[in-house]
Write a protein that holds these residues in place. Sequence first.
Motif, PDB file in Angstrom:
ATOM      1  N   LEU A  76       3.710 -35.794 -27.065  1.00  0.00           N
ATOM      2  CA  LEU A  76       4.707 -35.746 -28.131  1.00  0.00           C
ATOM      3  C   LEU A  76       6.112 -35.573 -27.549  1.00  0.00           C
ATOM      4  O   LEU A  76       6.275 -34.906 -26.528  1.00  0.00           O
ATOM      5  CB  LEU A  76       4.410 -34.588 -29.083  1.00  0.00           C
ATOM      6  N   PRO A  77       7.134 -36.107 -28.215  1.00  0.00           N
ATOM      7  CA  PRO A  77       8.497 -35.931 -27.717  1.00  0.00           C
ATOM      8  C   PRO A  77       8.996 -34.490 -27.842  1.00  0.00           C
ATOM      9  O   PRO A  77       9.858 -34.045 -27.095  1.00  0.00           O
ATOM     10  CB  PRO A  77       9.329 -36.875 -28.579  1.00  0.00           C
ATOM     11  N   ASP A  78       8.459 -33.759 -28.837  1.00  0.00           N
ATOM     12  CA  ASP A  78       8.772 -32.342 -29.035  1.00  0.00           C
ATOM     13  C   ASP A  78       7.637 -31.739 -29.848  1.00  0.00           C
ATOM     14  O   ASP A  78       6.708 -32.439 -30.236  1.00  0.00           O
ATOM     15  CB  ASP A  78      10.135 -32.154 -29.725  1.00  0.00           C
ATOM     16  N   TYR A  79       7.712 -30.460 -30.099  1.00  0.00           N
ATOM     17  CA  TYR A  79       6.638 -29.780 -30.830  1.00  0.00           C
ATOM     18  C   TYR A  79       7.162 -29.141 -32.113  1.00  0.00           C
ATOM     19  O   TYR A  79       6.623 -28.156 -32.596  1.00  0.00           O
ATOM     20  CB  TYR A  79       5.924 -28.776 -29.914  1.00  0.00           C
ATOM     21  N   GLN A  80       8.205 -29.755 -32.676  1.00  0.00           N
ATOM     22  CA  GLN A  80       8.709 -29.312 -33.963  1.00  0.00           C
ATOM     23  C   GLN A  80       7.651 -29.599 -35.032  1.00  0.00           C
ATOM     24  O   GLN A  80       6.799 -30.478 -34.876  1.00  0.00           O
ATOM     25  CB  GLN A  80      10.011 -30.018 -34.296  1.00  0.00           C
ATOM     26  N   LEU A  81       7.725 -28.865 -36.115  1.00  0.00           N
ATOM     27  CA  LEU A  81       6.716 -28.953 -37.167  1.00  0.00           C
ATOM     28  C   LEU A  81       6.511 -30.386 -37.645  1.00  0.00           C
ATOM     29  O   LEU A  81       5.381 -30.865 -37.724  1.00  0.00           O
ATOM     30  CB  LEU A  81       7.093 -28.040 -38.340  1.00  0.00           C
ATOM     31  N   HIS A  82       7.584 -31.077 -37.962  1.00  0.00           N
ATOM     32  CA  HIS A  82       7.429 -32.431 -38.504  1.00  0.00           C
ATOM     33  C   HIS A  82       6.838 -33.398 -37.485  1.00  0.00           C
ATOM     34  O   HIS A  82       6.081 -34.300 -37.849  1.00  0.00           O
ATOM     35  CB  HIS A  82       8.761 -32.959 -39.066  1.00  0.00           C
TER      36      HIS A  82
END
Length: 165
Positions: free
Chosen positions: A128-134
Amino acid sequence: MKDFAAIDFETANNDPASVCSIGVVIVRNGIISDRIYELIKPEPEWYAYWNTRIHGLTEKDTMNALTFDKVWQKVEPHIEGLPLVAHNSAFDERCLKAAFKTYGMTYPDYTFYCTCRVARKVFGQNILPDYQLHTVAAHCGYVLRNHHHALADAEACAIIAQHIL
């Protein structure tokens, strides 16, 4: 994990006790069985510009809302005995403990699980590019349409938890 309560708080300002909304999604036997959303009159009762920019809530929205202690009396029977799940659980647990302290309530030492932390372990660093909620929710097949609405965030967290916990 088949039984849990996904929880999300929004705060009015930088004080973790200033919860102004709560979203709870109850999962029993792996199925969403209940959803709870409440606006909360925050303590302290003032809204920081940046918090309002994030979630859109203002003093006008919560001026007639119940205080945290009254809202928790409504929520607690639904989550009794369940572990709590949150995305970035450190924030939500800090808010819950601070609100309990502000209202002189005895904190019952809830068990918290963090979908952000677990997602990093399950999906690794290059998926994933980041692990933000969305981002994590989308990877689990859930489109989060109303990010930073406490109930929408709690539902996204519940979907993530069903996939990875």
